[in-house]
Design a protein around this motif. Structure first.
Motif, PDB file in Angstrom:
ATOM      1  N   ILE A  63     -18.425  18.285 -18.814  1.00 36.12           N
ATOM      2  CA  ILE A  63     -18.336  19.615 -18.122  1.00 36.12           C
ATOM      3  C   ILE A  63     -17.235  19.343 -17.097  1.00 36.12           C
ATOM      4  CG2 ILE A  63     -19.418  21.168 -16.542  1.00 36.12           C
ATOM      5  CD1 ILE A  63     -22.120  20.038 -17.789  1.00 36.12           C
ATOM      6  N   ALA A  64     -16.134  20.328 -17.108  1.00 37.04           N
ATOM      7  CA  ALA A  64     -15.050  20.273 -16.017  1.00 37.04           C
ATOM      8  C   ALA A  64     -15.541  20.381 -14.741  1.00 37.04           C
ATOM      9  CB  ALA A  64     -14.087  21.684 -16.443  1.00 37.04           C
ATOM     10  N   ASP A  65     -14.649  19.760 -13.988  1.00 35.83           N
ATOM     11  CA  ASP A  65     -14.885  19.643 -12.384  1.00 35.83           C
ATOM     12  C   ASP A  65     -13.994  20.697 -11.743  1.00 35.83           C
ATOM     13  OD1 ASP A  65     -15.130  19.158  -9.824  1.00 35.83           O
ATOM     14  OD2 ASP A  65     -14.425  17.162  -9.762  1.00 35.83           O
ATOM     15  N   THR A  66     -14.599  22.008 -11.583  1.00 36.35           N
ATOM     16  CA  THR A  66     -13.839  23.024 -11.116  1.00 36.35           C
ATOM     17  C   THR A  66     -13.333  22.898  -9.742  1.00 36.35           C
ATOM     18  OG1 THR A  66     -15.870  24.166 -10.367  1.00 36.35           O
ATOM     19  CG2 THR A  66     -15.163  24.731 -12.347  1.00 36.35           C
ATOM     20  N   SER A  67     -13.742  21.597  -9.123  1.00 39.75           N
ATOM     21  CA  SER A  67     -13.164  21.430  -7.574  1.00 39.75           C
ATOM     22  C   SER A  67     -11.716  20.768  -7.852  1.00 39.75           C
ATOM     23  CB  SER A  67     -14.001  20.456  -6.708  1.00 39.75           C
ATOM     24  OG  SER A  67     -13.838  19.208  -7.272  1.00 39.75           O
ATOM     25  N   GLN A  68     -11.345  20.580  -8.887  1.00 42.77           N
ATOM     26  CA  GLN A  68     -10.189  19.561  -9.199  1.00 42.77           C
ATOM     27  C   GLN A  68      -9.141  20.926  -9.886  1.00 42.77           C
ATOM     28  OE1 GLN A  68      -9.628  16.631  -8.061  1.00 42.77           O
ATOM     29  NE2 GLN A  68     -11.359  16.986  -7.204  1.00 42.77           N
ATOM     30  N   GLY A  69      -9.684  21.824 -10.433  1.00 36.99           N
ATOM     31  CA  GLY A  69      -8.756  22.628 -11.221  1.00 36.99           C
ATOM     32  C   GLY A  69      -9.295  23.996 -11.726  1.00 36.99           C
ATOM     33  N   ILE A  70      -8.742  24.908 -12.328  1.00 36.60           N
ATOM     34  CA  ILE A  70      -9.318  26.171 -12.774  1.00 36.60           C
ATOM     35  C   ILE A  70      -9.497  25.992 -14.278  1.00 36.60           C
ATOM     36  CG2 ILE A  70      -7.180  27.209 -12.923  1.00 36.60           C
ATOM     37  CD1 ILE A  70      -8.242  29.720 -12.022  1.00 36.60           C
TER      38      ILE A  70
END
Length: 133
Positions: A63-70
Protein backbone atom coordinates in the motif's frame (compact mmCIF):
# COMPACT_ATOMS: atom_id res chain seq x y z
CA UNK A 1 -24.94 1.00 -16.71
CA UNK A 2 -21.49 2.13 -15.71
CA UNK A 3 -20.63 2.54 -12.05
CA UNK A 4 -17.40 3.64 -10.44
CA UNK A 5 -16.16 2.44 -7.07
CA UNK A 6 -13.06 4.07 -5.66
CA UNK A 7 -11.32 1.97 -2.99
CA UNK A 8 -9.05 3.82 -0.57
CA UNK A 9 -7.04 2.45 2.36
CA UNK A 10 -7.47 4.25 5.68
CA UNK A 11 -5.81 3.89 9.07
CA UNK A 12 -8.82 4.52 11.30
CA UNK A 13 -12.45 4.14 10.20
CA UNK A 14 -13.76 6.32 13.05
CA UNK A 15 -11.47 9.19 12.04
CA UNK A 16 -12.47 8.74 8.40
CA UNK A 17 -16.16 8.69 9.31
CA UNK A 18 -15.85 11.93 11.27
CA UNK A 19 -13.87 13.63 8.51
CA UNK A 20 -16.13 12.68 5.60
CA UNK A 21 -19.32 13.44 7.50
CA UNK A 22 -17.82 16.82 8.46
CA UNK A 23 -17.29 17.73 4.80
CA UNK A 24 -20.92 16.94 4.02
CA UNK A 25 -20.76 13.37 2.73
CA UNK A 26 -22.88 10.54 4.08
CA UNK A 27 -22.08 6.98 5.04
CA UNK A 28 -24.25 4.19 3.61
CA UNK A 29 -24.59 2.01 6.70
CA UNK A 30 -26.10 -0.87 4.67
CA UNK A 31 -22.73 -1.41 2.97
CA UNK A 32 -20.44 -0.49 5.87
CA UNK A 33 -18.96 -2.71 8.55
CA UNK A 34 -15.86 -3.06 10.74
CA UNK A 35 -13.68 -3.27 7.60
CA UNK A 36 -15.06 -0.46 5.46
CA UNK A 37 -17.27 2.58 5.09
CA UNK A 38 -19.31 3.11 1.94
CA UNK A 39 -19.53 6.77 0.90
CA UNK A 40 -21.94 7.36 -2.00
CA UNK A 41 -21.11 10.36 -4.20
CA UNK A 42 -24.01 9.72 -6.62
CA UNK A 43 -26.18 6.80 -7.69
CA UNK A 44 -23.31 5.50 -9.83
CA UNK A 45 -20.18 6.63 -7.97
CA UNK A 46 -19.09 5.54 -4.52
CA UNK A 47 -15.98 5.56 -2.39
CA UNK A 48 -15.15 2.60 -0.18
CA UNK A 49 -12.88 3.52 2.71
CA UNK A 50 -11.22 0.25 3.65
CA UNK A 51 -9.04 -0.50 6.65
CA UNK A 52 -5.45 -0.91 5.47
CA UNK A 53 -5.56 -4.56 6.49
CA UNK A 54 -8.72 -5.26 4.50
CA UNK A 55 -7.49 -3.23 1.51
CA UNK A 56 -4.36 -5.39 1.53
CA UNK A 57 -6.44 -8.50 0.85
CA UNK A 58 -7.31 -7.14 -2.62
CA UNK A 59 -3.76 -6.69 -3.89
CA UNK A 60 -0.35 -8.39 -3.59
CA UNK A 61 1.34 -4.97 -3.92
CA UNK A 62 2.34 -2.83 -0.94
CA UNK A 63 0.00 0.00 0.00
CA UNK A 64 1.40 3.40 -1.00
CA UNK A 65 2.75 5.70 1.69
CA UNK A 66 0.84 8.92 1.03
CA UNK A 67 3.09 10.86 3.41
CA UNK A 68 5.88 10.41 0.85
CA UNK A 69 4.00 11.33 -2.31
CA UNK A 70 0.69 11.58 -4.09
CA UNK A 71 -1.26 8.72 -5.61
CA UNK A 72 -4.17 10.55 -7.22
CA UNK A 73 -6.39 13.62 -6.95
CA UNK A 74 -10.06 12.83 -6.42
CA UNK A 75 -12.30 15.65 -7.64
CA UNK A 76 -15.88 16.10 -6.46
CA UNK A 77 -18.13 18.40 -8.48
CA UNK A 78 -20.39 20.69 -6.46
CA UNK A 79 -23.33 22.87 -7.48
CA UNK A 80 -22.16 26.32 -6.32
CA UNK A 81 -18.88 28.20 -5.83
CA UNK A 82 -19.88 28.61 -2.19
CA UNK A 83 -20.08 24.81 -1.89
CA UNK A 84 -16.39 24.61 -2.87
CA UNK A 85 -15.46 26.94 -0.03
CA UNK A 86 -17.80 25.21 2.42
CA UNK A 87 -16.32 21.77 1.71
CA UNK A 88 -12.70 22.93 1.82
CA UNK A 89 -13.26 24.97 4.99
CA UNK A 90 -15.02 22.00 6.63
CA UNK A 91 -12.12 19.74 5.62
CA UNK A 92 -9.62 22.10 7.28
CA UNK A 93 -11.77 22.34 10.42
CA UNK A 94 -12.03 18.53 10.56
CA UNK A 95 -8.26 18.02 10.50
CA UNK A 96 -7.56 18.04 6.78
CA UNK A 97 -4.73 20.02 5.25
CA UNK A 98 -4.76 22.55 2.44
CA UNK A 99 -3.18 20.95 -0.63
CA UNK A 100 -2.77 24.12 -2.70
CA UNK A 101 -4.19 27.59 -3.04
CA UNK A 102 -7.67 28.00 -4.60
CA UNK A 103 -7.74 27.92 -8.39
CA UNK A 104 -10.09 30.39 -10.08
CA UNK A 105 -10.35 30.21 -13.86
CA UNK A 106 -13.62 32.11 -13.93
CA UNK A 107 -15.70 29.22 -15.23
CA UNK A 108 -13.95 26.67 -12.98
CA UNK A 109 -13.30 27.25 -9.29
CA UNK A 110 -11.61 24.66 -7.10
CA UNK A 111 -9.90 24.11 -3.78
CA UNK A 112 -8.03 21.00 -2.79
CA UNK A 113 -7.36 19.39 0.56
CA UNK A 114 -5.74 16.31 2.03
CA UNK A 115 -7.75 13.92 4.21
CA UNK A 116 -6.34 12.35 7.41
CA UNK A 117 -4.88 9.46 5.39
CA UNK A 118 -3.06 11.65 2.88
CA UNK A 119 -5.52 11.25 -0.01
CA UNK A 120 -5.89 14.46 -2.03
CA UNK A 121 -9.42 15.68 -2.76
CA UNK A 122 -10.61 18.64 -4.78
CA UNK A 123 -13.96 20.41 -4.56
CA UNK A 124 -14.78 21.80 -8.01
CA UNK A 125 -17.53 24.04 -9.36
CA UNK A 126 -17.78 24.38 -13.14
CA UNK A 127 -19.93 26.98 -14.89
CA UNK A 128 -19.28 26.90 -18.61
CA UNK A 129 -22.00 29.43 -19.37
CA UNK A 130 -19.44 32.25 -19.16
CA UNK A 131 -16.59 30.43 -20.92
CA UNK A 132 -15.45 31.59 -24.33
CA UNK A 133 -15.57 28.81 -26.90
Amino acid sequence: MTTITINLPVKDLAVSRSFFEAIGLTINEDFSDENMLAVPLSDDIRVLLLTREYFGTFTPKPIADTSQGIETILAIGVDQRADVDAMADAAAAAGGEVHREPQDLGFVYSRSFVDPDGHVWEAVHMDFSGAQG
